[in-house]
Each structure stands twice: as structure tokens, then as C-alpha cells.
Design a protein around this motif. Structure first.
Motif, PDB file in Angstrom:
ATOM      1  N   LEU A 141      25.362  59.766  13.916  1.00  0.00           N
ATOM      2  CA  LEU A 141      25.203  60.583  15.132  1.00  0.00           C
ATOM      3  C   LEU A 141      24.398  59.819  16.186  1.00  0.00           C
ATOM      4  N   LEU A 142      23.352  59.119  15.718  1.00  0.00           N
ATOM      5  CA  LEU A 142      22.547  58.330  16.665  1.00  0.00           C
ATOM      6  C   LEU A 142      23.403  57.243  17.304  1.00  0.00           C
ATOM      7  N   ARG A 143      24.191  56.572  16.461  1.00  0.00           N
ATOM      8  CA  ARG A 143      25.023  55.484  16.989  1.00  0.00           C
ATOM      9  C   ARG A 143      26.087  56.038  17.949  1.00  0.00           C
ATOM     10  N   ALA A 144      26.684  57.176  17.550  1.00  0.00           N
ATOM     11  CA  ALA A 144      27.708  57.783  18.411  1.00  0.00           C
ATOM     12  C   ALA A 144      27.119  58.129  19.777  1.00  0.00           C
ATOM     13  N   ASN A 145      25.866  58.594  19.760  1.00  0.00           N
ATOM     14  CA  ASN A 145      25.193  58.946  21.000  1.00  0.00           C
ATOM     15  C   ASN A 145      24.935  57.710  21.857  1.00  0.00           C
ATOM     16  N   VAL A 146      24.433  56.649  21.210  1.00  0.00           N
ATOM     17  CA  VAL A 146      24.148  55.400  21.931  1.00  0.00           C
ATOM     18  C   VAL A 146      25.441  54.850  22.539  1.00  0.00           C
ATOM     19  N   ILE A 147      26.489  54.805  21.736  1.00  0.00           N
ATOM     20  CA  ILE A 147      27.722  54.151  22.191  1.00  0.00           C
ATOM     21  C   ILE A 147      28.408  54.973  23.285  1.00  0.00           C
ATOM     22  N   THR A 148      28.450  56.286  23.110  1.00  0.00           N
ATOM     23  CA  THR A 148      29.180  57.071  24.128  1.00  0.00           C
ATOM     24  C   THR A 148      28.465  57.028  25.470  1.00  0.00           C
ATOM     25  N   ARG A 149      27.126  56.924  25.442  1.00  0.00           N
ATOM     26  CA  ARG A 149      26.381  56.905  26.710  1.00  0.00           C
ATOM     27  C   ARG A 149      26.320  55.516  27.344  1.00  0.00           C
ATOM     28  N   THR A 150      26.620  54.482  26.578  1.00  0.00           N
ATOM     29  CA  THR A 150      26.517  53.133  27.124  1.00  0.00           C
ATOM     30  C   THR A 150      27.745  52.839  27.993  1.00  0.00           C
ATOM     31  N   TYR A 151      27.501  52.318  29.177  1.00  0.00           N
ATOM     32  CA  TYR A 151      28.578  52.015  30.121  1.00  0.00           C
ATOM     33  C   TYR A 151      29.467  50.897  29.593  1.00  0.00           C
ATOM     34  N   PRO A 152      30.790  50.995  29.686  1.00  0.00           N
ATOM     35  CA  PRO A 152      31.572  52.127  30.167  1.00  0.00           C
ATOM     36  C   PRO A 152      31.706  53.197  29.080  1.00  0.00           C
ATOM     37  N   SER A 153      31.495  54.421  29.474  1.00  0.00           N
ATOM     38  CA  SER A 153      31.482  55.531  28.526  1.00  0.00           C
ATOM     39  C   SER A 153      32.885  55.918  28.077  1.00  0.00           C
ATOM     40  N   ALA A 154      32.954  56.455  26.878  1.00  0.00           N
ATOM     41  CA  ALA A 154      34.187  57.061  26.362  1.00  0.00           C
ATOM     42  C   ALA A 154      33.787  57.872  25.130  1.00  0.00           C
ATOM     43  N   PRO A 155      34.621  58.818  24.707  1.00  0.00           N
ATOM     44  CA  PRO A 155      34.248  59.659  23.576  1.00  0.00           C
ATOM     45  C   PRO A 155      34.054  58.873  22.272  1.00  0.00           C
ATOM     46  N   THR A 156      33.112  59.351  21.454  1.00  0.00           N
ATOM     47  CA  THR A 156      32.930  58.843  20.090  1.00  0.00           C
ATOM     48  C   THR A 156      33.147  60.015  19.126  1.00  0.00           C
ATOM     49  N   TYR A 157      33.425  59.686  17.857  1.00  0.00           N
ATOM     50  CA  TYR A 157      33.843  60.725  16.897  1.00  0.00           C
ATOM     51  C   TYR A 157      33.166  60.496  15.547  1.00  0.00           C
TER      52      TYR A 157
END
Ligand SMILES: Cc1ncc(C[n+]2csc(CCOP(=O)(O)OP(=O)(O)O)c2C)c(N)n1
Ligand SMILES: [Mg+2]
Length: 575
Positions: A141-157
């Protein structure tokens, strides 16, 4: 796992319920007290994702979306593709029946368990995982949060095994220190690079900026204006990107375009230095402007979008000639460039007198309401109030779009998936709560009908919004395609409506809206009534209501129709 979500500061989790995530569902309700994140119930998974998409467009922040195993994810897939193409952040929580087969309930757990659900969306999500323990899930969940918010953004699952959700937490489980896992900040471009670009722009005789996917905050908006003024550039914008530059500004004489207009093409062709700020489909813009001639401008392209390109979807578009590539967020480049500006007289722009505007595509027609009539009436009815257009119908002309703030208009659905409009507008209304801005979705009737039950959520959560259906009683975009086929093949254009008209019966859109608890007006087909109805609707929205107005619109000037030169045909008319 719920605790991690809470500590990440994710305010809402939009969802349609399902047994595969009943463990997390219970923890959100009874451990977190349905707060931070608070559940936002949707009637279809596609709407839950569209809602998070609209919310992210306003705030730049991800919502969580919870999707039931297999079927819930399947329902959500088109909306995830839209969100991916729109490059918005979103943390999607999936679930699976027990990976340990001995724990599966009869039948249902077997059909709702899959070896690799992430595979269904891996080609258009930024990262996914199906962790094997509670602590690994917290990390995911932490990684999904970091990755989705890092530019360029896109959904994580993140797909969570129902057994993990329902078993007691291990006694030695430690909460991670959430404060130590941040999105990667945007890197400022090097001084050397900024100097070089500033020199190029300063020495250019005819500089042009293509304002594409840029940030939606007010400071960046002001800095883009400073950039255009300080370097004496012209600016072009695209109607798919939302408001990125004031339409009334002298640097921006051409209305936001869909495809490159003739006037826009002339400006591109005349420019000697072009700075493209994450312009979507730069190669096609050049092709439309230059035809088969070589692009002779010096091209500087600022984008990091290539990190998402994987070849499955062709959302990387054509490979545009680029003399200088800058891999950062356009806002960071603009902020650095304005400190280097050398020109000061912003009134001096190149060749300005020769800019001829395109003819208005969306003309007004006596007796019928056209999209232009609707735009004018809405402007009158709003009477200076701040509003955010969450969506516009396909037939809307850039001539009918006036923007003076980054939240005035939020752009298209990203992936061209019809049905985004209602859910997206509800998400925008959620994000705008308390800002005093009115959320307005102007939707095609096809878009509305595909997504209409999303509006129940707005009423349930008391979110004021205004939905205006630009109702041409047809999937009209595709009628235009049938015109083209008829012309190409010598068939009767009269048959273009078959398989397209949404008539006989005409769905009663206001009644549909009322059935979900909205106020419903229309169908309105008299132009003289329109402003008053819209003014009344706006008053009700200001008082907290969700309101729909069904407006019957004509289709003259719809994009593409001008391309149909010959409407004659030979084959037999079909009824
Ligand atoms: C999910 C989905 N189905 C079909 C299409 C093809 N399509 C593109 S535009 C369009 C018409 C949409 O109708 P409406 O919202 O009423 O807009 P109009 O063209 O009539 O203005 C369709 C069917 C699509 N893009 N997405
Ligand atoms: Mg339509």
C-alpha cells in the motif's frame, strides 16, 4: 491495512461492495469509524473509478477505490483505462478469494478467485501487486501510494487475499512509519538546460508554446502567463486538457482546439522555436500543421510521459521530432524559465496581425438550441459565478469555452471511454465541496445514459452539482462516421442514423434523474426558455441540490461534418 490507508491521508474510498473485501470493508467501518477514508458508495464500479478520476483532476490527490474480485474489477476496467490515459493518481484496492484452495467457500470463492487479476489491467496501470502477508500488504500500500503520486501519475492496484484480510493480525506485526515513504519529488531541470532553453526562446523570432498536460494550481497558471509575456510567445491549448491558459489573453488568440485547427496549424508552421509542455500527440500536431513537409522549427519537448509507455496501448502517440528533450514536469521548467526572461515588452508578439481566426464550427441556428446557444445561456445564467466544467460533450466548440482559472474546466475523459461524464462530475463535486465553485457536467445523452446511476451517489452524499445533457438523441459522433462511410462508398447518407439514434422511445432523462433523487428539468427545446431554466437550476444547486437539465440540441457544426464534402449516394434507403 486500514490503518495504513488512514495514515496515508486518503480521504475517501469509493466502492461498490463485494464479499472478497468484506474484511477490509469491516475494518474501514468498525476500526476506522468510516472516516479517513470515508466510504463513498457507488452503484457501478465504473462510476467508483470515474469518481476518483474526477476528484484527482481537481485536487491532484488519489482516492482509494475498492473493487470486488474478478467481476468488480472487470466492471471497472474501461474507467481505469480512462484514468490511466488521463495520468491521474488513484490507489485501487482489489481483492481475491482465498489463494489457499482449502479455505475457499463452495462455488462463489472459486469463480471469484483468479491466478493474477492484476494481469487484466497491467498494461494500463503503473504498478500492481498481490502481497502474501499482512506486513507485505502494508508495504504494498505504501509503495502503491508513492508510485501513483509520483509524476507522471497513473493508477496503481493492490490485490489483497481475503484470507489475509480475515485472519487475526500476527502478534509481532509492526506498523511501518508512514512518514518515511514519500512520492519522488519532481526534479528541477539543470541550470545549464534552463539557460539553453531561455536563450533559444529569447533569440527566437517566432516562439510558440504548446500548453499540454500541465499542473492545475494557481501559481503554475500565473507562471505560464509570465512565461508567455516575458518571452513574447504565442500559446496553443487543447480542449482535451482542461484549462491551462486564459482564453482571453493576447498570447492565446486561438480557442482551445480538439484537432489542430487551420489557424492553429498556421501558427505552428510559422513558429521558429516551439516549446511543447507535455503536449498530447505532438507528432499529429506537426503532421496536421506541416503535412508531409519537414518540421523546420527548433523543437523543445518537456515531458516525462515516456516512463509510462509500454507499447500495449499506443498512448505514446507518434514519435515527434525533438531537438531538445527535457524530462521533468512542465511546471518545474516554466518556474525555472521565468527567472531567466530577458524580453520585457509583452505587447510585442511576432506577426500577431496575421493570425486569422478559424470560422466558428458550432454555429447558432434560429429556432434550435445549438451547443453555442447553450454555452451563451449558461454564461448568462451563471452571471459571473465561479463554476468548474467537469466534462463537455463531444460537439462543444473551443469558441464556446472561456477560462480564466485552472479549475474552470478539467478536460476530457483521457481514454475516450464514453460513460465517464456522470461519475467524473460527481467526483469533481466531491472535491469542490466547500470551495463555493459550482460543479457542472455538460454531457452527451449517450454518455449520460451509460453512466446515469452515478448520480445517485451525489444525492446520497448531498453533493450539489448541475448536470446539463446536450441531448441530440443520438450517438451522434458515430452518425458522423456513417456519413463518412456513406460518402466513401457512395451509399445514401439518409441511412446514417441506423444503429445510432436514441429515439422511439426517447428516454425521459429528467425522470431518470428524479428517480435518483435529483431535481430534473426538460426536455427543453425552446431557446427562449433556456437561460431562465438554467438560472433556476443554478439557484437550486447553490442551495445544495443536485439538478439535471435535459436540453435538446441540434447538431450543425459538429466536428467532422465539415469534412463531408459530398452527401450524395446511390444505394437504396433503409428504414
Ligand atoms: C464505451 C464506449 N463505447 C462506444 C464508444 C464510441 N463512441 C464514441 S463517441 C460516441 C457517441 C457518444 O454519444 P453522446 O455522448 O450522446 O455524444 P454525441 O456524439 O451525440 O455528442 C460513441 C458511441 C466509445 N468511445 N466508448
Ligand atoms: Mg448524443
Amino acid at each position: 491495512m486500514a490503518e495504513v490507508l488512514s495514515q496515508l491521508g486518503i480521504r475517501y474510498v469509493s466502492l461498490t461492495p463485494g464479499a472478497s473485501y468484506r474484511g477490509i470493508h469491516d475494518s474501514i467501518v468498525n476500526y476506522l469509524g468510516n472516516d479517513n477514508p470515508q466510504m463513498v458508495l457507488c452503484l457501478h464500479e465504473e462510476h467508483a473509478v470515474a469518481l476518483a478520476h474526477g476528484y484527482a483532476k481537481v485536487t491532484g490527490e488519489p482516492l482509494a477505490v475498492a473493487l470486488h474480485s474478478n467481476v468488480g474489477l472487470m466492471h471497472a476496467i474501461m474507467a481505469i483505462y480512462n484514468a490511466y490515459c488521463a495520468r491521474v493518481p488513484m490507489l485501487i484496492l482489489g481483492a481475491t478469494g482465498p489463494i489457499d484452495a482449502s479455505l475457499r467457500r463452495p462455488w462463489i470463492d472459486w469463480i471469484h478467485t483468479a491466478a493474477d487479476q492484476g494481469a487484466m489491467i497491467r498494461n494500463f496501470s503503473k504498478w500492481d501487486d498481490q502481497p502474501g502477508s499482512v506486513s507485505a500488504t502494508m508495504e504494498a500500500l505504501l509503495r502503491a501510494n508513492v508510485i501513483t503520486r509520483t509524476y507522471p501519475s497513473a493508477p496503481t492496484y493492490v490485490c489483497v487475499d481475503s484470507t489475509l484480510q480475515e485472519s487475526p493480525c500476527p502478534e509481532d506485526l509492526k506498523m511501518p512509519d508512514v512518514e518515511r515513504y514519500h512520492p519522488v519529488p519532481v526534479q528541477s531541470p539543470s541550470e545549464l538546460l534552463v539557460d539553453e532553453i531561455a536563450d533559444r526562446l529569447s533569440n527566437a523570432k517566432r516562439p510558440l508554446v504548446l500548453m499540454g498536460r500541465v499542473g492545475r494550481n494557481e501559481q503554475a497558471w500565473q507562471e505560464r502567463i509570465q512565461l508567455a509575456d516575458a518571452f513574447g510567445t504565442y500559446v496553443l491549448t487543447n480542449i482535451k486538457d482542461g484549462s491551462v491558459f486564459p482564453t482571453g489573453h493576447a498570447a492565446n488568440p486561438i480557442p482551445p482546439m480538439n484537432n489542430i485547427s487551420k489557424a492553429g496549424g498556421r501558427l505552428i508552421r510559422n513558429a521558429d522555436v516551439i516549446l511543447a509542455l507535455d503536449w498530447v500527440d505532438l507528432a499529429s500536431a506537426f503532421r496536421q500543421a506541416y503535412g508531409t513537409d519537414p518540421v523546420d522549427a527548433y523543437v523543445i519537448s518537456c515531458s516525462s510521459d515516456f516512463v509510462l509507455h509500454n507499447g500495449w496501448s499506443k498512448d505514446h502517440f507518434g514519435l515527434a521530432p525533438t531537438d531538445l528533450a527535457v524530462a521533468t514536469h512542465p511546471d518545474a521548467l516554466v518556474a525555472a524559465l521565468i527567472t531567466k526572461a530577458k524580453k520585457t515588452d509583452s505587447s510585442e508578439r511576432w506577426d500577431g496581425d496575421s493570425i486569422e481566426l478559424d470560422e466558428r464550427a458550432n454555429f447558432e441556428d434560429d429556432g434550435q438550441i445549438m451547443c453555442s446557444t447553450l454555452a451563451r445561456s449558461l454564461r448568462e445564467a451563471l452571471d459571473g459565478r465561479s463554476a468548474t466544467f467537469a466534462a463537455l460533450p463531444l460537439g462543444w466548440s473551443g469558441h464556446d469555452l472561456d477560462v480564466s482559472h485552472p479549475l474552470d474546466y478539467l478536460g476530457g475523459d483521457g481514454g475516450g471511454g464514453v460513460g465517464y461524464g456522470p461519475g467524473g462530475t460527481v467526483g469533481v463535486a466531491l472535491a469542490l465541496e466547500g470551495t463555493g465553485r459550482i460543479a457542472i457536467g455538460i454531457l452527451g445523452d449517450g454518455d449520460f445514459l451509460m453512466g446515469s446511476s452515478a448520480l445517485w451517489t451525489a444525492v446520497h452524499y448531498k453533493l450539489p452539482l448541475l448536470i446539463i445533457v446536450a441531448n441530440n438523441r443520438s450517438f451522434h459522433n458515430d452518425e458522423v462516421h456513417q456519413y463518412r462511410m456513406a460518402v466513401m462508398r457512395g451509399r445514401p447518407i439518409e441511412n446514417r442514423w441506423l444503429g445510432q439514434y436514441i429515439r422511439e422511445p426517447d428516454p425521459d432523462l429528467a425522470a431518470i434523474a428524479r428517480s435518483y433523487g435529483l431535481k430534473g428539468y426538460g426536455p427543453i427545446d425552446d431557446p427562449s426558455e433556456l437561460t431562465d431554466v438554467l438560472a433556476q437550476a443554478i439557484k437550486e444547486v447553490e442551495a445544495g441540490a443536485a439538478v439535471l437539465v435535459d436540453v435538446r440540441v441540434g447538431v450543425g457544426g459538429y466536428p467532422g461534418e465539415e469534412m463531408i464534402a459530398d452527401r450524395g449516394g446511390t444505394a437504396k434507403k433503409v428504414n
